[in-house]
Design an enzyme around this catalytic site. Structure first.
Site, PDB file in Angstrom:
ATOM      1  CB  THR A   1      -0.916   0.009   1.235  1.00 20.20           C
ATOM      2  OG1 THR A   1      -0.109  -0.115   2.417  1.00 20.20           O
ATOM      3  CG2 THR A   1      -1.901  -1.148   1.185  1.00 20.20           C
ATOM      4  CD  GLU A   2       4.811  -0.026   1.009  1.00 21.71           C
ATOM      5  OE1 GLU A   2       5.360  -0.556   1.996  1.00 21.71           O
ATOM      6  OE2 GLU A   2       3.914  -0.604   0.369  1.00 21.71           O
TER       7      GLU A   2
END
Length: 262
Positions: free
Chosen positions: A138-139
Site C-alpha cells: 500500500t505504499e
C-alpha cells in the site's frame, strides 16, 4: 524456552519435532515498530544458531499476519538528522534476519499482510496462505515507495507491477494462481499445513537443507554457469560430512536415516 529468547514480547516461540513455530503477538494487528524489529532479529539469529531447530514456521496471532509498519513512528523521522538512516538500517536487518537464517522459513499467512508485513512474508522461503488472507503493498496509497525487489522474488513482472502500482489486495486463491504461494487452505488448516511442510524438511539432512537455502539466496543474481558451479562446490563440501554418508547408507539399506547435523 529456547535459550537466548528470554524477555521476548512481540513473539511466541515454540519448538517441537525440530520445528520452531514463531507467532507474531503484537495486537491488535501485529504492526512493526522498533521493538518488533529488534526482537525479530534476535529471534531469527538465535534460531539460526540453535542446532535442534531444522525448520521454522512464521505466522501471526489473531486476524492479521502483520499490517505493516507502525506509522506512528514515522512523523518525526524526517525532522531528526540521522533518524531515517538508523530506521532504514533496522528495517533491513529485520528482513535480512529471516532471509539469512540458515533454517528454511515457511510463512503461514493467516490474514492481512500489508506493506512491511507483505515484505516480511516474502522474506520467507515458502508461502502457505489462508483462503481469506491477502498480501498488499500500500505504499503508493500513503505517498511512499518500497518493497519492489522483494515482490519480484515471488511474482512475475506484470503481477508485481499490478500489485505495487494499484496497491490491490491479492487474496489467497489469487496468490496460488499467480504461483506466489505454494498452498492455499482454509484458515483452520493453515498452521497444520505449514507445519507438515516444515516437518518434512526437518526430516532431511540438516546440512544439505542449509546448503540448499544458501544456494537459493546466493545464486539468485548469478549467471547460470556461476550459480551451478557454486552449487557443485556445496555438493563437494557436503560429501565429506557424516550426515551425507549416513543418508547414502540409509538409502542403500532401505531405512530411515538418523542425522546428527555434522
Amino acid at each position: 524456552m529456547i535459550p537466548g529468547l528470554e524477555g521476548i514480547e512481540r513473539f511466541r516461540v515454540e519448538l517441537a519435532d525440530h520445528v520452531a513455530t514463531v507467532t507474531i503477538t503484537a495486537p491488535p494487528v501485529n504492526a512493526q515498530d522498533r521493538r518488533f524489529r529488534e526482537e525479530i532479529v534476535r529471534v531469527f539469529d538465535v534460531l539460526h544458531d540453535t542446532a535442534e531447530v531444522r525448520a521454522i514456521v512464521l505466522t501471526g496471532e489473531g486476524r492479521a499476519f502483520s499490517a505493516g509498519a507502525d506509522l506512528r513512528e514515522r512523523p518525526n523521522l524526517a525532522e531528526e538528522p540521522g533518524a531515517y538512516p538508523r530506521h532504514n538500517r533496522l528495517v533491513r536487518a529485520s528482513f535480512d534476519a529471516v532471509m539469512e537464517c540458515g533454517k528454511p522459513v515457511i510463512a503461514a499467512v493467516n490474514g492481512a499482510a500489508i506493506g512491511a508485513g507483505c515484505v516480511l512474508a516474502l522474506c520467507c522461503d515458502i508461502l502457505v496462505v489462508a483462503e481469506e488472507a491477502f498480501l498488499s503493498m500500500t505504499e503508493v496509497d500513503v505517498g511512499l515507495a518500497g518493497g519492489v525487489r522483494h515482490v519480484l522474488r515471488f511474482f512475475g513482472p506484470s503481477d508485481a507491477r499490478l500489485m505495487i502500482l494499484t496497491a490491490r489486495r491479492i487474496t489467497g486463491p489469487e496468490l496460488l494462481r499467480m504461483n506466489a504461494a505454494s498452498v492455499c487452505v482454509p484458515r483452520e488448516r493453515l498452521v497444520e499445513e505449514a507445519t507438515a511442510i516444515a516437518r518434512e524438511i526437518a526430516g532431511k539432512a540438516p546440512l544439505a537443507v542449509q546448503a540448499a537455502k544458501r544456494s537459493f539466496n546466493l545464486t539468485e543474481e548469478m549467471p547460470l554457469r556461476d550459480g551451478y558451479r557454486y552449487e557443485q562446490s556445496q555438493t563437494v563440501a557436503l560429501a565429506r560430512t557424516e550426515d551425507t554418508k549416513e543418508a547414502q547408507r540409509a538409502f542403500a539399506e532401505k531405512r530411515k536415516p538418523v542425522f546428527q547435523g555434522r
